[in-house]
Design an enzyme around this catalytic site. Structure first.
Site, PDB file in Angstrom:
ATOM      1  N   ARG A   1     -12.239   1.055 -17.768  1.00 41.59           N
ATOM      2  CA  ARG A   1     -13.583   1.260 -18.299  1.00 41.59           C
ATOM      3  C   ARG A   1     -13.513   2.088 -19.581  1.00 41.59           C
ATOM      4  NH1 ARG A   1     -15.804   4.600 -15.689  1.00 41.59           N
ATOM      5  NH2 ARG A   1     -14.336   4.919 -13.989  1.00 41.59           N
TER       6      ARG A   1
ATOM      7  N   TYR B   1     -12.711  -6.432 -18.847  1.00 41.21           N
ATOM      8  CA  TYR B   1     -12.235  -5.567 -17.760  1.00 41.21           C
ATOM      9  C   TYR B   1     -13.296  -5.364 -16.662  1.00 41.21           C
ATOM     10  CZ  TYR B   1     -11.120  -1.686 -14.877  1.00 41.21           C
ATOM     11  OH  TYR B   1     -10.929  -0.931 -13.762  1.00 41.21           O
TER      12      TYR B   1
ATOM     13  N   HIS C   1     -21.424   6.630  -5.715  1.00 40.24           N
ATOM     14  CA  HIS C   1     -20.030   6.192  -5.866  1.00 40.24           C
ATOM     15  C   HIS C   1     -19.256   6.621  -4.620  1.00 40.24           C
ATOM     16  CE1 HIS C   1     -16.196   6.206  -8.635  1.00 40.24           C
ATOM     17  NE2 HIS C   1     -16.339   5.066  -8.000  1.00 40.24           N
TER      18      HIS C   1
ATOM     19  N   SER D   1     -13.029   7.996  -9.756  1.00 44.19           N
ATOM     20  CA  SER D   1     -12.217   6.793  -9.838  1.00 44.19           C
ATOM     21  C   SER D   1     -10.738   7.102  -9.622  1.00 44.19           C
ATOM     22  CB  SER D   1     -12.409   6.141 -11.211  1.00 44.19           C
ATOM     23  OG  SER D   1     -13.765   5.822 -11.393  1.00 44.19           O
TER      24      SER D   1
ATOM     25  N   ASN E   1      -8.307   3.905  -0.171  1.00 48.67           N
ATOM     26  CA  ASN E   1      -7.293   4.247   0.829  1.00 48.67           C
ATOM     27  C   ASN E   1      -7.891   4.929   2.044  1.00 48.67           C
ATOM     28  OD1 ASN E   1      -4.254   3.798  -0.056  1.00 48.67           O
ATOM     29  ND2 ASN E   1      -5.513   4.085  -1.870  1.00 48.67           N
TER      30      ASN E   1
ATOM     31  N   ASP F   1     -16.329   1.696  -2.371  1.00 46.61           N
ATOM     32  CA  ASP F   1     -16.637   2.173  -3.724  1.00 46.61           C
ATOM     33  C   ASP F   1     -18.092   2.583  -3.927  1.00 46.61           C
ATOM     34  OD1 ASP F   1     -15.395   2.634  -6.337  1.00 46.61           O
ATOM     35  OD2 ASP F   1     -16.676   1.032  -7.096  1.00 46.61           O
TER      36      ASP F   1
ATOM     37  N   ASN G   1      -3.612   1.016 -14.017  1.00 45.52           N
ATOM     38  CA  ASN G   1      -4.939   0.653 -13.506  1.00 45.52           C
ATOM     39  C   ASN G   1      -5.001  -0.844 -13.172  1.00 45.52           C
ATOM     40  OD1 ASN G   1      -7.656   1.341 -12.761  1.00 45.52           O
ATOM     41  ND2 ASN G   1      -8.390   0.378 -14.650  1.00 45.52           N
TER      42      ASN G   1
ATOM     43  N   ARG H   1      -5.270  -4.035 -10.841  1.00 44.33           N
ATOM     44  CA  ARG H   1      -6.146  -4.104  -9.664  1.00 44.33           C
ATOM     45  C   ARG H   1      -6.094  -5.467  -8.998  1.00 44.33           C
ATOM     46  NH1 ARG H   1     -10.378   0.192  -9.057  1.00 44.33           N
ATOM     47  NH2 ARG H   1      -9.831   1.726 -10.636  1.00 44.33           N
TER      48      ARG H   1
ATOM     49  N   ARG I   1      -9.531  15.452  -7.218  1.00 49.09           N
ATOM     50  CA  ARG I   1      -8.086  15.529  -7.437  1.00 49.09           C
ATOM     51  C   ARG I   1      -7.851  16.830  -8.180  1.00 49.09           C
ATOM     52  NH1 ARG I   1      -3.785  11.510  -8.282  1.00 49.09           N
ATOM     53  NH2 ARG I   1      -5.132   9.813  -7.609  1.00 49.09           N
TER      54      ARG I   1
ATOM     55  N   GLU J   1      -2.860  10.476   7.259  1.00 48.62           N
ATOM     56  CA  GLU J   1      -2.916  11.853   7.782  1.00 48.62           C
ATOM     57  C   GLU J   1      -4.268  12.511   7.483  1.00 48.62           C
ATOM     58  OE1 GLU J   1      -0.497  12.744   9.619  1.00 48.62           O
ATOM     59  OE2 GLU J   1       1.116  11.359   8.995  1.00 48.62           O
ATOM     60  N   ASN J   2      -4.999  11.944   6.522  1.00 47.87           N
ATOM     61  CA  ASN J   2      -6.312  12.513   6.201  1.00 47.87           C
ATOM     62  C   ASN J   2      -7.266  12.476   7.391  1.00 47.87           C
ATOM     63  OD1 ASN J   2      -5.491  13.035   3.568  1.00 47.87           O
ATOM     64  ND2 ASN J   2      -6.180  11.048   2.809  1.00 47.87           N
TER      65      ASN J   2
HETATM   66  P1  GTP Z   1     -11.608   3.444  -7.758  1.00 51.12           P
HETATM   67  O1  GTP Z   1     -11.454   2.047  -7.297  1.00 51.12           O
HETATM   68  O2  GTP Z   1     -11.158   3.641  -9.172  1.00 51.12           O
HETATM   69  O3  GTP Z   1     -13.001   3.974  -7.573  1.00 51.12           O
HETATM   70  O4  GTP Z   1     -10.548   4.334  -6.935  1.00 51.12           O
HETATM   71  P2  GTP Z   1     -10.476   4.895  -5.431  1.00 51.12           P
HETATM   72  O5  GTP Z   1     -11.222   6.168  -5.339  1.00 51.12           O
HETATM   73  O6  GTP Z   1     -10.848   3.828  -4.478  1.00 51.12           O
HETATM   74  O7  GTP Z   1      -8.925   5.265  -5.302  1.00 51.12           O
HETATM   75  P3  GTP Z   1      -7.744   4.577  -4.449  1.00 51.12           P
HETATM   76  O8  GTP Z   1      -7.949   4.694  -2.982  1.00 51.12           O
HETATM   77  O9  GTP Z   1      -7.522   3.216  -4.989  1.00 51.12           O
HETATM   78  O10 GTP Z   1      -6.507   5.503  -4.837  1.00 51.12           O
HETATM   79  C1  GTP Z   1      -6.089   5.680  -6.167  1.00 51.12           C
HETATM   80  C2  GTP Z   1      -4.684   6.223  -6.216  1.00 51.12           C
HETATM   81  O11 GTP Z   1      -4.607   7.437  -5.456  1.00 51.12           O
HETATM   82  C3  GTP Z   1      -3.667   5.269  -5.622  1.00 51.12           C
HETATM   83  O12 GTP Z   1      -2.527   5.259  -6.451  1.00 51.12           O
HETATM   84  C4  GTP Z   1      -3.355   5.859  -4.279  1.00 51.12           C
HETATM   85  O13 GTP Z   1      -2.067   5.552  -3.865  1.00 51.12           O
HETATM   86  C5  GTP Z   1      -3.573   7.349  -4.497  1.00 51.12           C
HETATM   87  N1  GTP Z   1      -4.046   8.007  -3.240  1.00 51.12           N
HETATM   88  C6  GTP Z   1      -5.042   7.575  -2.431  1.00 51.12           C
HETATM   89  N2  GTP Z   1      -5.195   8.382  -1.354  1.00 51.12           N
HETATM   90  C7  GTP Z   1      -4.287   9.364  -1.492  1.00 51.12           C
HETATM   91  C8  GTP Z   1      -3.936  10.510  -0.694  1.00 51.12           C
HETATM   92  O14 GTP Z   1      -4.524  10.789   0.364  1.00 51.12           O
HETATM   93  N3  GTP Z   1      -2.943  11.297  -1.175  1.00 51.12           N
HETATM   94  C9  GTP Z   1      -2.291  11.012  -2.328  1.00 51.12           C
HETATM   95  N4  GTP Z   1      -1.323  11.838  -2.728  1.00 51.12           N
HETATM   96  N5  GTP Z   1      -2.566   9.938  -3.103  1.00 51.12           N
HETATM   97  C10 GTP Z   1      -3.560   9.127  -2.697  1.00 51.12           C
HETATM   98  C1  SPV Z   2     -13.742   2.803 -10.884  1.00 53.43           C
HETATM   99  O1  SPV Z   2     -13.233   2.962 -11.999  1.00 53.43           O
HETATM  100  O2  SPV Z   2     -14.359   3.721 -10.296  1.00 53.43           O
HETATM  101  C2  SPV Z   2     -13.602   1.512 -10.194  1.00 53.43           C
HETATM  102  C3  SPV Z   2     -13.099   0.386 -10.947  1.00 53.43           C
HETATM  103  O3  SPV Z   2     -13.980   1.379  -9.045  1.00 53.43           O
HETATM  104  S1  SPV Z   2     -14.294  -0.251 -12.013  1.00 53.43           S
HETATM  105  O4  SPV Z   2     -14.975  -1.354 -11.342  1.00 53.43           O
HETATM  106  O5  SPV Z   2     -13.607  -0.700 -13.183  1.00 53.43           O
HETATM  107  O6  SPV Z   2     -15.276   0.763 -12.345  1.00 53.43           O
HETATM  108 MN    MN Z   3     -14.869   3.300  -8.272  1.00 49.19          MN
END
Ligand code: GTP
Ligand code: SPV
Ligand code: MN
Length: 597
Positions: free
Chosen positions: A74, A202, A231, A253, A259, A282, A378, A380, A411, A506-507
């Site tokens: 984005r 994108y 979000h 994001s 996960n 999401d 990034n 996907r 984070r 583990e979360n």
């Molecule tokens: P968007 O789709 O952008 O909104 O992202 P999201 O919030 O859904 O994040 P996603 O779960 O895809 O995780 C993004 C990155 O963080 C990935 O590379 C994961 O492997 C990493 N990740 C996710 N959960 C954890 C966690 O509990 N610990 C760690 N260390 N990394 C994590």
């Molecule tokens: C984010 O960036 O928070 C996503 C991917 O979920 S996008 O649809 O590009 O916004």
């Molecule tokens: Mn998102």
């Protein structure tokens, strides 16, 4: 050329004709949602090279798409809220007046679809006919967008029937035009219920049902109509007694929503009988129901997930989900026509075609000596929720699911403890409004830099965030049974930069504590920033952290928090008098508690 386009809805017909006269496509095609039409489009996209067929035995129904090199995330600096008054967009959004915005985009859109087809995609965010749901129509000259929208939203004739003669819909116009970053604009006109996106291919910029409609426009509508567009992931946690509790989680994001939403309980907890049911990864739309509780749906029907790091240890449910009917974007292509990314299962391939279409071997370096990645950070995949082994059986329910807890996650290498709980709703809104997180590859910008990101909505709130905070406070007052609010951080690190917490499955150990708090089964320790768990209340069966790690994860450094307050103050100050007084009260109360210790 005269364009003919006819449905029962006159407003739709008129708008499609107007936009055609602007973009000048060679023809107009209505997307009906039928399989044979989709197959024909796949064939066309294959023949023009927009997508590549993947190994039909190993990855049936899967395709690979490569985007332009500078069109991989984005582009927040090219994204605008175009309200009549600048104040209504607020200090955290880019603003352009509607006149200027329409005029600028018109220049890029004029004749932009010459020699291309304009596809008309009627789509529903949310189950058709649910009181939560909203209808949109996207016009696009990209088959990639059509194919992705069919995964991410409910598309086709059924939506048109729902729209009928005169129902409202969000007018979404997209043209990839020349895919030129200097002629790219992502424009939102909340007062016109309209989105214009030009010059990008994108996901978040062009799948207009996602961030543009379901967050930016929907957050505006939510305030007007008294609900929340967030979000947030949405997950059901089946407890040992078979009862399912639902929690929503807002993380910026690429900070772990997908996960978390489909985690598999670690062995130590599994024996208790926990099981996860994914509702969304999401976006959540939330309304107060007649029972005084907050109910939520996921308006989407697919995942647009981050590929790197996805493997059978981190996210086995996703590995299963993306084995069929999945569109991969910017990953590495292996010689056997399967795909790979950094952190995927199995051996690192000895060679492949990288996300830019070049021959790739592990360890290859660019001119500056940096290792070249096979997949873009990034990169996907777009995949139907229906593929997911733990998809919730309540996905199609018109009432959604009741939310017991909301967790905000960031984070942060330092400062924020593994988990803490707000004292009450108002304090929770303060915690969320004062949230900050490190930047990731999901947006163009400086990775790792900490920025304030309230409710993980900084890039997605379609109106003045001061009013958004007020709306959150108001929502709390209207609920007889508001969800409890928590903050989590899976990313706290030690001196060498290693994560202290193993994360992923583990979360659940933290979520168990969260639910126990909601159900009043556990006491907690009161600290200046909120309640934290007694160490013995986190079930650590089967997990062995380094000695002292858990203490470090839950440590609260008052001095560092007082430092943090300065950054929060600077952020709040930009809203001037608009910021709700309650947030300053919470700020001062926190400062006092930190100084008192
Ligand atoms: P968007 O789709 O952008 O909104 O992202 P999201 O919030 O859904 O994040 P996603 O779960 O895809 O995780 C993004 C990155 O963080 C990935 O590379 C994961 O492997 C990493 N990740 C996710 N959960 C954890 C966690 O509990 N610990 C760690 N260390 N990394 C994590
Ligand atoms: C984010 O960036 O928070 C996503 C991917 O979920 S996008 O649809 O590009 O916004
Ligand atoms: Mn998102």
């Amino acid at each position: 050329m005269e364009y003919s386009f006819h449905t029962e809805n006159q407003k739709l017909n008129q708008w499609v004709r107007q936009m055609s006269l602007l973009c000048r496509p060679k023809e107009i095609v209505l997307i009906d949602g039928e399989v044979h039409q989709r197959k024909a489009l796949e064939k066309e996209a294959l023949s023009c090279g927009e997508i590549t067929q993947l190994n039909p035995e190993k990855l049936p129904g899967c395709f690979l798409h490569r985007s332009a090199k500078d069109d991989v995330a984005r582009t927040e600096h090219l994204t605008f809220i175009c309200s009549k008054k600048k104040h209504d967009a607020g200090p955290t959004n880019n603003w352009m007046s509607p006149e200027t915005a329409y005029a600028r985009a018109r220049k890029f859109l004029k004749g932009a679809m010459k020699d291309r087809t304009m596809y008309v995609i009627p789509f529903s965010m949310g189950p058709l006919g649910s009181p939560f749901s909203k209808i949109g129509v996207e016009l696009t000259d990209s088959i990639y967008v059509v194919l992705n929208m069919q995964v991410m939203t409910r598309v086709g004739d059924a939506v048109l029937r729902q729209l009928g003669k005169d129902a409202e819909f969000t007018k979404c116009l997209h043209s990839k035009s020349q895919l030129d970053i200097n002629k790219r604009l992502i424009l939102h006109f909340p007062e016109d219920n309209t989105i214009w996106s030009v010059g990008s291919g994108y996901g978040g910029n062009v799948l207009l049902g996602k961030k543009c409609l379901s967050l930016r426009i929907a957050s505006y509508l939510g305030r007007r109509e008294g609900w929340l567009a967030e979000h947030m992931l949405l997950m059901g946690i089946e407890e040992p007694d078979g009862h399912i509790e639902y929690i929503a989680g807002a993380f910026p994001s690429a900070c772990g929503k997908t996960n978390l939403a489909m985690l598999i309980p670690p062995a130590g907890l599994k024996r208790k009988g926990y099981r996860i049911w994914t509702v969304g990864d999401d976006i959540s739309w939330m309304r107060i129901d007649s029972d005084g509780a907050l109910w939520a749906i996921n308006p989407e029907s697919g995942f647009f997930g981050v590929a790197p790091g996805t493997n059978s240890k981190t996210n086995p449910n996703m590995v299963e989900t993306i084995k069929k009917n999945t569109i991969y974007t910017n990953v590495l292509l292996k010689p056997d026509k399967t795909v790979w990314w950094e952190g995927a299962d199995g051996e690192v391939p000895s060679q492949g075609i990288d996300w830019q279409g070049h021959l790739w071997k592990p360890g290859m370096k660019d001119a500056e000596g940096n290792v070249i990645k096979g997949a873009h950070p990034n990169s996907r995949f777009t995949t139907p929720i229906a593929n997911c082994p733990c998809a919730s059986f309540r996905l199609e329910q018109h009432h959604g699911v009741p939310v017991s807890a909301i967790i905000f996650g960031a984070r942060r290498a330092h400062l924020a403890p593994l988990v803490y709980e707000a004292f009450n709703w108002q304090h929770g809104v303060f915690i969320a409004a004062a949230m900050a997180s490190e930047l990731t590859a999901a947006q163009v910008g400086k990775i790792g830099q900490v920025r304030r990101d309230p409710m993980a909505m900084l890039p997605f709130c379609g109106y003045n965030m001061a009013d958004y905070f007020r709306h959150w406070l108001e929502m709390g007052k209207k609920m007889a049974r508001p969800p409890r609010i928590f903050h989590v951080n899976w990313f706290r690190s030690d001196e060498s930069g290693n994560f202290l917490w193993p994360g992923y499955g583990e979360n659940l150990r933290v979520l168990e504590w969260v639910l126990d708090r909601c159900n009043k089964k556990k006491e907690a320790l009161k600290t200046p920033i909120g309640f934290i768990p007694n160490l013995s209340d986190l079930d650590m069966t089967g997990l062995h952290l380094r000695s002292g790690a858990l203490e470090k994860l839950l440590e609260i450094d008052n001095k560092a928090w007082l430092e943090e307050l300065k950054s929060i103050k600077g952020f709040f100050k930009q809203f001037d008098k608009g910021l709700p007084a309650e947030l300053w009260q919470e700020y001062e109360a926190l400062e006092e508690r930190l100084k008192a210790e």
